[in-house]
Write a protein that holds these residues in place. Structure first.
Motif, PDB file in Angstrom:
ATOM      1  N   HIS B 104     -38.387  34.135 -48.521  1.00 51.38           N
ATOM      2  CA  HIS B 104     -39.155  33.601 -50.126  1.00 51.38           C
ATOM      3  C   HIS B 104     -37.797  34.250 -50.935  1.00 51.38           C
ATOM      4  N   LEU B 105     -36.962  35.032 -50.908  1.00 54.30           N
ATOM      5  CA  LEU B 105     -36.496  35.770 -52.005  1.00 54.30           C
ATOM      6  C   LEU B 105     -35.039  34.722 -51.928  1.00 54.30           C
ATOM      7  N   SER B 106     -33.908  34.663 -53.575  1.00 55.28           N
ATOM      8  CA  SER B 106     -32.679  34.372 -53.050  1.00 55.28           C
ATOM      9  C   SER B 106     -32.200  34.922 -51.956  1.00 55.28           C
ATOM     10  N   VAL B 107     -31.126  34.086 -52.302  1.00 48.78           N
ATOM     11  CA  VAL B 107     -29.974  34.856 -52.003  1.00 48.78           C
ATOM     12  C   VAL B 107     -29.639  36.623 -52.545  1.00 48.78           C
ATOM     13  N   LEU B 108     -29.290  35.688 -53.486  1.00 47.41           N
ATOM     14  CA  LEU B 108     -29.293  37.290 -54.848  1.00 47.41           C
ATOM     15  C   LEU B 108     -29.892  38.076 -54.273  1.00 47.41           C
ATOM     16  N   ASP B 109     -31.210  38.272 -54.533  1.00 42.17           N
ATOM     17  CA  ASP B 109     -32.245  39.381 -54.675  1.00 42.17           C
ATOM     18  C   ASP B 109     -32.134  39.434 -53.130  1.00 42.17           C
ATOM     19  N   VAL B 129     -23.840  42.227 -57.784  1.00 39.06           N
ATOM     20  CA  VAL B 129     -24.146  41.028 -56.726  1.00 39.06           C
ATOM     21  C   VAL B 129     -23.666  40.104 -56.705  1.00 39.06           C
ATOM     22  N   PRO B 130     -23.508  39.190 -57.769  1.00 39.56           N
ATOM     23  CA  PRO B 130     -22.232  37.974 -58.249  1.00 39.56           C
ATOM     24  C   PRO B 130     -20.961  38.140 -57.143  1.00 39.56           C
ATOM     25  N   GLU B 131     -20.423  38.990 -58.035  1.00 41.10           N
ATOM     26  CA  GLU B 131     -18.665  39.949 -57.191  1.00 41.10           C
ATOM     27  C   GLU B 131     -18.986  39.569 -55.746  1.00 41.10           C
ATOM     28  N   LEU B 132     -19.874  40.648 -55.052  1.00 41.24           N
ATOM     29  CA  LEU B 132     -20.103  40.428 -53.875  1.00 41.24           C
ATOM     30  C   LEU B 132     -20.268  38.688 -52.763  1.00 41.24           C
ATOM     31  N   LEU B 133     -20.675  38.811 -53.572  1.00 36.38           N
ATOM     32  CA  LEU B 133     -21.490  36.887 -53.213  1.00 36.38           C
ATOM     33  C   LEU B 133     -20.232  35.670 -52.856  1.00 36.38           C
ATOM     34  N   GLU B 134     -19.771  36.422 -53.783  1.00 33.04           N
ATOM     35  CA  GLU B 134     -18.491  35.448 -54.566  1.00 33.04           C
ATOM     36  C   GLU B 134     -17.015  35.566 -53.334  1.00 33.04           C
ATOM     37  N   TRP B 135     -17.599  37.109 -53.533  1.00 32.46           N
ATOM     38  CA  TRP B 135     -15.578  37.734 -52.054  1.00 32.46           C
ATOM     39  C   TRP B 135     -16.689  36.798 -50.510  1.00 32.46           C
ATOM     40  N   GLY B 137     -18.013  33.968 -49.831  1.00 29.11           N
ATOM     41  CA  GLY B 137     -17.794  32.784 -50.480  1.00 29.11           C
ATOM     42  C   GLY B 137     -19.219  32.523 -50.398  1.00 29.11           C
ATOM     43  N   LEU B 138     -20.364  32.972 -51.658  1.00 34.59           N
ATOM     44  CA  LEU B 138     -21.728  32.131 -51.319  1.00 34.59           C
ATOM     45  C   LEU B 138     -21.612  32.307 -53.020  1.00 34.59           C
ATOM     46  N   LYS B 139     -20.703  31.962 -53.685  1.00 32.04           N
ATOM     47  CA  LYS B 139     -21.479  32.448 -55.613  1.00 32.04           C
ATOM     48  C   LYS B 139     -22.018  31.438 -55.089  1.00 32.04           C
ATOM     49  N   LYS B 140     -22.135  29.790 -54.957  1.00 38.24           N
ATOM     50  CA  LYS B 140     -22.294  28.633 -54.804  1.00 38.24           C
ATOM     51  C   LYS B 140     -24.170  28.692 -55.115  1.00 38.24           C
ATOM     52  N   PHE B 141     -24.286  29.993 -53.955  1.00 37.04           N
ATOM     53  CA  PHE B 141     -25.461  29.865 -53.297  1.00 37.04           C
ATOM     54  C   PHE B 141     -26.169  30.993 -53.396  1.00 37.04           C
ATOM     55  N   ILE B 142     -26.139  31.356 -54.599  1.00 29.57           N
ATOM     56  CA  ILE B 142     -26.535  32.682 -55.136  1.00 29.57           C
ATOM     57  C   ILE B 142     -28.012  32.467 -55.439  1.00 29.57           C
ATOM     58  N   ASN B 143     -28.511  31.714 -55.662  1.00 24.56           N
ATOM     59  CA  ASN B 143     -30.429  31.357 -56.151  1.00 24.56           C
ATOM     60  C   ASN B 143     -30.996  30.282 -55.361  1.00 24.56           C
ATOM     61  N   THR B 144     -30.109  30.132 -54.323  1.00 26.84           N
ATOM     62  CA  THR B 144     -31.183  29.626 -52.435  1.00 26.84           C
ATOM     63  C   THR B 144     -31.495  30.375 -51.809  1.00 26.84           C
ATOM     64  N   LYS B 145     -32.780  30.107 -51.496  1.00 24.54           N
ATOM     65  CA  LYS B 145     -33.128  30.752 -50.059  1.00 24.54           C
ATOM     66  C   LYS B 145     -31.979  30.356 -49.453  1.00 24.54           C
ATOM     67  N   ILE B 159     -24.410  40.721 -44.234  1.00 23.85           N
ATOM     68  CA  ILE B 159     -23.411  41.707 -44.487  1.00 23.85           C
ATOM     69  C   ILE B 159     -23.192  42.196 -45.913  1.00 23.85           C
ATOM     70  N   ALA B 160     -23.158  41.017 -46.843  1.00 19.30           N
ATOM     71  CA  ALA B 160     -23.111  41.771 -48.541  1.00 19.30           C
ATOM     72  C   ALA B 160     -24.379  42.904 -48.473  1.00 19.30           C
ATOM     73  N   ARG B 161     -25.760  42.048 -47.944  1.00 16.32           N
ATOM     74  CA  ARG B 161     -26.565  42.921 -48.575  1.00 16.32           C
ATOM     75  C   ARG B 161     -26.292  44.835 -47.433  1.00 16.32           C
ATOM     76  N   ALA B 162     -26.341  44.370 -46.738  1.00 12.96           N
ATOM     77  CA  ALA B 162     -25.196  46.165 -45.852  1.00 12.96           C
ATOM     78  C   ALA B 162     -24.487  46.619 -46.227  1.00 12.96           C
ATOM     79  N   VAL B 163     -23.630  46.126 -47.291  1.00 11.21           N
ATOM     80  CA  VAL B 163     -22.344  46.976 -48.100  1.00 11.21           C
ATOM     81  C   VAL B 163     -22.515  47.133 -48.722  1.00 11.21           C
ATOM     82  N   ILE B 164     -23.654  46.278 -50.147  1.00 14.95           N
ATOM     83  CA  ILE B 164     -24.187  46.331 -51.149  1.00 14.95           C
ATOM     84  C   ILE B 164     -23.446  47.665 -51.838  1.00 14.95           C
TER      85      ILE B 164
END
Ligand code: ADP
Ligand code: MG
Lengths: 292, 229
Positions: B104-109, B129-135, B137-145, B159-164
């Motif tokens: 129920h949370l976005s990728v960013l959240d 968070v957007p920086e890492l998501l870009e790394w 390859g998920l920049k486009k999906f920042i607000n996607t569920k 993975i992004a959540r684990a290393v953030i």
């Protein structure tokens, strides 16, 4: 304060909790308003009533000349009243006024000596010792009765305070029900959010953090509902006030309450919000300890 | 962001004769002895059902050993409170085999979760968070569920959540299982990057390709026993 870091799933509680708190707060606010209005009404009456007392002078049929004797006694009472501190003014109905007053019932050809009334206005500033006055009058003549509203008011006040106690109990009952409801809603909310809480634990959230966040969310829901309930009850009170003004004109002297009441009623949704927070917090603490 | 690199010879994780069984079942891990130091990098291999996930969960305090001693960051986990457990977990990033994302949370959240619980500012979150998501390859999906993402994309969110939060230990359970070879390599470089800064990394994998390419020591699980190769 009114925002959570982490959004929990609220599918069930989103509608249910605000609705139930709106309802509870509405009922509690109306009850509280009733108690407040009753209180101000009672004290209005009290003020109004306690400003007057009546002295009834009965004729002495064994006197040689009852009509003359009663005038004498009335004059003496007037003297006593004049010397008594705390009396603003008094008015003794004359014989003709008394006859006029009773004419419709007993006609104007009356032989008997009628009892007479002295109505007394009590001072707002200087206190009157009604007991002393009553004793003085009784010592002077047993055929004079002092009617204060004190005895009557005493019972009236007792009734009012009994009703208010009852209203208070109703409010407590409603608020306790709110607490229990919120506790259950919290439990079901935690169940829906088991996975969320599990993942929060996994990424290092303390129980304290989770319970703070979660209870805050419950409080936001409760405050939303509470505000709605409060607004509705204010509207209802406003309507009652408008209607009752028309009806009560002339019946009850002072059926008016200040707009301050809306401010006083605000205490109910605030208490409801605090209750929501606390009962959610306690429930969460208990449930989280079971989970870990 | 400070890393406890002070004493690199002192193990940050140690298991002594650790055994694990689920309920009344057979012991799935037996007599595990293992020490992880700051900056170590291990692959963990073993057949399906060998106990890789179980071992990684032990390291993340998701289960307690049924016997033996487990110490993490010098703390005996037999004697820690929930609060200490939470603080240990904050220093460990974990990528679960089944991602464990919040639908129920976005990728960013989702990725911001570890930052929020440690009280990072929203400004910090909105830049890092957007920086890492870009790394990844998920920049486009920042607000996607997450539900709308492919398995491989979800894995990268995990993975992004684990290393953030720049963890001291990174645990990853088959993190490249669902991505193509190129992305797998890219993710490995991300882990390597962290490892260079002192993060201890342990990755369960089936990919002999990766193991060959990266030359890190391999821990192998067989019949519940851990064998260093
Ligand atoms: N929660 C659990 N309850 C009971 N048995 C489990 C549980 N998790 C894993 N197992 C069992 O433990 C063994 C090891 O599983 P796992 O650690 O998932 O292996 P791997 O990750 O190497 O495939 C398997 O036999 C599995 O059935
Ligand atoms: Mg596994």
């Amino acid at each position: 304060m009114l925002k959570t870091d982490i959004a929990f799933k609220t599918d069930l509680n989103k509608g249910f909790l605000p609705f139930i708190t709106a309802f509870m707060v509405f009922v509690a606010s109306i009850t509280y308003a009733t108690a407040l209005i009753g209180n101000s009404l009672a004290s209005d009456w009290n003020r109004h009533m306690s400003n007057n007392l009546t002295i009834q002078v009965l004729p002495d049929m064994r006197a040689k000349n009852p009509p003359k004797e009663i005038e004498e006694r009335i004059n003496n009472i007037k003297k006593i009243l004049k010397q008594t501190p705390g009396i603003k003014s008094f008015y003794a109905m004359s014989k003709s006024e008394t006859v006029d007053l009773l004419k419709p019932w007993i006609g104007d050809k009356i032989d008997i000596t009628l009892p007479r009334i002295i109505s007394v206005q009590i001072s707002d500033v200087i206190p009157l010792n009604t007991k002393t006055l009553a004793n003085e009058i009784k010592n002077y003549s047993s055929l004079i009765k002092l009617e204060t509203y004190e005895t009557w008011m005493f019972e009236f006040k007792n009734t009012v305070s009994a009703v208010q106690t009852l209203l208070g109990l109703i409010i407590i009952l409603i608020l306790s029900t709110t607490a229990i409801t919120i506790s259950y809603a919290t439990k079901s909310g935690l169940n829906i959010n088991k996975k969320v809480i599990n993942i929060m634990h996994m990424v290092g959230a303390t129980n304290k953090y989770i319970s703070t966040q979660f209870s805050r969310q419950m409080m936001i829901l409760a405050i939303t509902g509470g505000s709605i309930g409060y607004i509705i009850s204010c509207i209802v009170i406003l309507i009652i006030k408008t209607i009752s003004k028309d009806i009560s004109d002339g019946i009850i002297a002072n059926f008016e309450f200040s707009s301050y009441i809306y401010l006083q009623m605000l205490i109910i949704p605030i208490i409801a919000g605090i209750i929501a927070k606390v009962s959610a917090m306690l429930t969460i603490k208990k449930e989280l300890n079971k989970m870990v | 962001m400070s890393k406890t690199q002070s004493d690199s010879t002192k193990p940050i994780v140690s298991l002594q004769n650790v055994g694990l069984r689920y309920n009344a079942g057979p012991e799935v891990l037996k007599d595990i002895n293992l020490e992880l130091k700051a900056g170590d990098f291990y692959f963990l291999t073993g057949a399906s059902g060998a106990g890789k996930t179980s071992l990684l969960k032990l390291l993340h305090l998701a289960h307690k050993p049924t016997r033996g001693k487990l110490k993490i960051f010098g703390k005996d986990i037999d004697f820690i409170k929930q609060q200490d457990m939470a603080h240990i977990r904050r220093r460990i990033g974990i990528v679960f085999q089944d991602y464990h994302l919040l639908d129920h949370l976005s990728v960013l959240d989702n990725v911001a979760l570890p930052l929020r619980i440690v009280g990072r500012s929203e400004r910090y979150i909105q830049t890092h968070v957007p920086e890492l998501l870009e790394w990844v390859g998920l920049k486009k999906f920042i607000n996607t569920k997450p539900k709308l993402l492919s398995g491989g994309q979800q894995q990268r969110v995990a993975i992004a959540r684990a290393v953030i939060n720049n963890p001291d230990i990174l645990i990853a359970d088959e993190p490249t299982g669902n991505v193509d070879e190129e992305m797998a390599k890219k993710l490995l470089f991300l882990f390597l990057e962290l490892n260079k800064m002192g993060t201890t990394v342990i990755i369960a994998t089936h990919s002999t390709n990766l193991i060959k390419q990266f030359h890190f020591p391999v821990l192998h699980l067989q019949d519940g026993h851990l064998i260093k190769e």
